[in-house]
Motif scaffolding. Structure first.
Motif, PDB file in Angstrom:
ATOM      1  N   LYS A  44      49.145  47.426  37.023  1.00 48.71           N
ATOM      2  CA  LYS A  44      49.609  48.335  38.063  1.00 48.71           C
ATOM      3  C   LYS A  44      49.631  47.639  39.418  1.00 48.71           C
ATOM      4  N   ARG A  45      50.431  48.197  40.310  1.00 43.26           N
ATOM      5  CA  ARG A  45      50.491  47.698  41.685  1.00 43.26           C
ATOM      6  C   ARG A  45      49.098  47.658  42.304  1.00 43.26           C
ATOM      7  N   GLY A  46      48.759  46.532  42.916  1.00 41.74           N
ATOM      8  CA  GLY A  46      47.471  46.434  43.598  1.00 41.74           C
ATOM      9  C   GLY A  46      46.283  46.183  42.689  1.00 41.74           C
ATOM     10  N   GLU A  47      46.560  46.037  41.389  1.00 42.22           N
ATOM     11  CA  GLU A  47      45.467  45.841  40.435  1.00 42.22           C
ATOM     12  C   GLU A  47      45.173  44.346  40.267  1.00 42.22           C
ATOM     13  N   VAL A  48      43.895  44.015  40.092  1.00 44.01           N
ATOM     14  CA  VAL A  48      43.490  42.642  39.793  1.00 44.01           C
ATOM     15  C   VAL A  48      43.003  42.618  38.343  1.00 44.01           C
ATOM     16  N   VAL A  49      43.768  41.919  37.498  1.00 46.28           N
ATOM     17  CA  VAL A  49      43.422  41.826  36.077  1.00 46.28           C
ATOM     18  C   VAL A  49      42.987  40.398  35.793  1.00 46.28           C
ATOM     19  N   VAL A  50      41.763  40.238  35.302  1.00 47.19           N
ATOM     20  CA  VAL A  50      41.258  38.908  34.976  1.00 47.19           C
ATOM     21  C   VAL A  50      41.265  38.748  33.461  1.00 47.19           C
ATOM     22  N   VAL A  51      41.898  37.666  32.999  1.00 48.43           N
ATOM     23  CA  VAL A  51      42.031  37.395  31.565  1.00 48.43           C
ATOM     24  C   VAL A  51      41.050  36.292  31.197  1.00 48.43           C
ATOM     25  N   ILE A  52      40.153  36.598  30.272  1.00 49.34           N
ATOM     26  CA  ILE A  52      39.166  35.603  29.851  1.00 49.34           C
ATOM     27  C   ILE A  52      39.182  35.494  28.335  1.00 49.34           C
ATOM     28  N   GLY A  53      38.524  34.456  27.838  1.00 50.32           N
ATOM     29  CA  GLY A  53      38.460  34.262  26.393  1.00 50.32           C
ATOM     30  C   GLY A  53      38.280  32.787  26.085  1.00 50.32           C
ATOM     31  N   PRO A  54      37.976  32.471  24.820  1.00 43.83           N
ATOM     32  CA  PRO A  54      37.758  31.071  24.449  1.00 43.83           C
ATOM     33  C   PRO A  54      39.029  30.242  24.605  1.00 43.83           C
ATOM     34  N   SER A  55      38.877  28.930  24.667  1.00 37.16           N
ATOM     35  CA  SER A  55      40.036  28.038  24.736  1.00 37.16           C
ATOM     36  C   SER A  55      40.933  28.272  23.529  1.00 37.16           C
ATOM     37  N   GLY A  56      42.250  28.198  23.759  1.00 36.57           N
ATOM     38  CA  GLY A  56      43.182  28.383  22.652  1.00 36.57           C
ATOM     39  C   GLY A  56      43.411  29.827  22.267  1.00 36.57           C
ATOM     40  N   SER A  57      42.952  30.753  23.120  1.00 41.17           N
ATOM     41  CA  SER A  57      43.114  32.170  22.758  1.00 41.17           C
ATOM     42  C   SER A  57      44.465  32.735  23.198  1.00 41.17           C
ATOM     43  N   GLY A  58      45.241  31.941  23.973  1.00 39.79           N
ATOM     44  CA  GLY A  58      46.562  32.412  24.400  1.00 39.79           C
ATOM     45  C   GLY A  58      46.619  32.879  25.841  1.00 39.79           C
ATOM     46  N   SER A 220      33.255  40.429  40.204  1.00 41.35           N
ATOM     47  CA  SER A 220      33.286  41.005  41.546  1.00 41.35           C
ATOM     48  C   SER A 220      34.684  41.416  42.002  1.00 41.35           C
ATOM     49  N   ALA A 221      35.725  40.736  41.517  1.00 47.23           N
ATOM     50  CA  ALA A 221      37.071  40.994  42.064  1.00 47.23           C
ATOM     51  C   ALA A 221      37.977  41.781  41.134  1.00 47.23           C
ATOM     52  N   ALA A 222      37.692  41.772  39.841  1.00 51.82           N
ATOM     53  CA  ALA A 222      38.630  42.394  38.896  1.00 51.82           C
ATOM     54  C   ALA A 222      38.520  43.915  38.900  1.00 51.82           C
ATOM     55  N   ASN A 223      39.670  44.568  38.736  1.00 49.14           N
ATOM     56  CA  ASN A 223      39.662  45.995  38.399  1.00 49.14           C
ATOM     57  C   ASN A 223      39.483  46.145  36.893  1.00 49.14           C
ATOM     58  N   ARG A 224      39.989  45.116  36.181  1.00 48.06           N
ATOM     59  CA  ARG A 224      39.960  45.204  34.724  1.00 48.06           C
ATOM     60  C   ARG A 224      39.829  43.793  34.155  1.00 48.06           C
TER      61      ARG A 224
END
Length: 261
Positions: A44-58, A220-224
């Motif tokens: 969504k507009r204004g949302e901070v989405v942080v994507v994490i996961g092991p190496s090679g996860s895409g 601290s920064a992610a909404n999701r």
């Protein structure tokens, strides 16, 4: 007070105007490797989405499909209600709406810091040179490297170069900023100076998709937080929920490895 608008809203379709990036059933293969499997994600507009996961996860591939640095095999991606264009001028325009900051800084080595931030504005956005210079100086100040404007990238530290790269992406006035492991090539003491700039962007309401190993930033920064493994989104939740009480075994396993070093 009339009830008009309330009832009207109740029967109309859900409001999609705040959906800025929508990935619908996205699949991607590299040869036999199925790197993105049925990815559904709405930012969504204004949302901070942080994507994490092991190496090679895409994770990085996911990030790179959003501005079509990687093509997809099936599914659809829309930015602000428009499907990603295939190529040509439309794609160049889209790329200026979608700012991208990479692991390596990708600055033009033969141009000064200031010229790096001016170039895209003039070439792609057709901004007048004077206005582009003014904007560039403002943004370099905002990311804390105004005093480096006349230097060349090689004369700067990695942290400074990455902050210039962020200023360059911001100069295009993007609707969304993509960060693909922006601190992974940096020395430890430089990581925070880049994360601080990103924290400030988040506070200013910039829509951001961030692939990172920096769990403090995610917290601290992610909404999701979106957790990926084996090309799939395994879990998504608010940071507090994800870090304190992950639902999936994969996420529990991942967190136990990285948080208890």
């Amino acid at each position: 007070m009339t009830e008009g608008p309330v009832t009207k809203d109740a029967v109309t379709a859900p409001d999609t105007t705040d959906q800025l990036v929508v990935l619908d059933n996205v699949n991607k293969h590299f040869g036999a490797l199925h790197v993105l499997q049925d990815i559904n994600l709405t930012i969504k507009r204004g949302e901070v989405v942080v994507v994490i996961g092991p190496s090679g996860s895409g994770k990085s591939t996911l990030c790179r499909t959003i501005n079509r640095l990687e093509t997809i095999d099936s599914g659809s991606i829309t930015i602000d209600g428009k499907p990603l264009p295939a190529e040509g001028r439309e794609l160049a325009r889209l790329r200026s709406d979608v700012g991208m900051v990479f692991q390596s800084f990708n600055l033009f080595s033969h141009k000064t810091v200031l010229e790096n931030v001016v170039l895209g504005q003039v070439k792609v956005r057709r901004t007048e040179k004077k206005a582009a210079l003014e904007r560039a100086r403002t943004l370099l100040d905002r990311v804390g490297v105004a005093n480096q404007a006349d230097k060349y990238p090689a004369q700067l530290s990695g942290g400074q170069q990455q902050r210039v790269a962020i200023a360059r992406a911001l100069a295009m006035g993007p609707k969304v900023m993509l960060f693909d492991e922006p601190t992974s090539a940096l020395d430890p003491e430089m990581i925070n100076e880049v994360l601080e700039v990103m924290q400030q962007l988040a506070r200013d309401g910039m829509t951001m998709v961030v692939v990172t190993h920096e769990m403090g930033f995610a917290r601290s920064a992610a909404n999701r937080v979106v957790f990926m493994a084996d090309g799939r989104i395994v879990e998504e939740a608010e940071p507090e929920q994800f870090f304190s009480n992950p639902r999936s075994d994969r996420a529990k396993d991942f967190l136990s490895k990285i948080l208890h070093h």
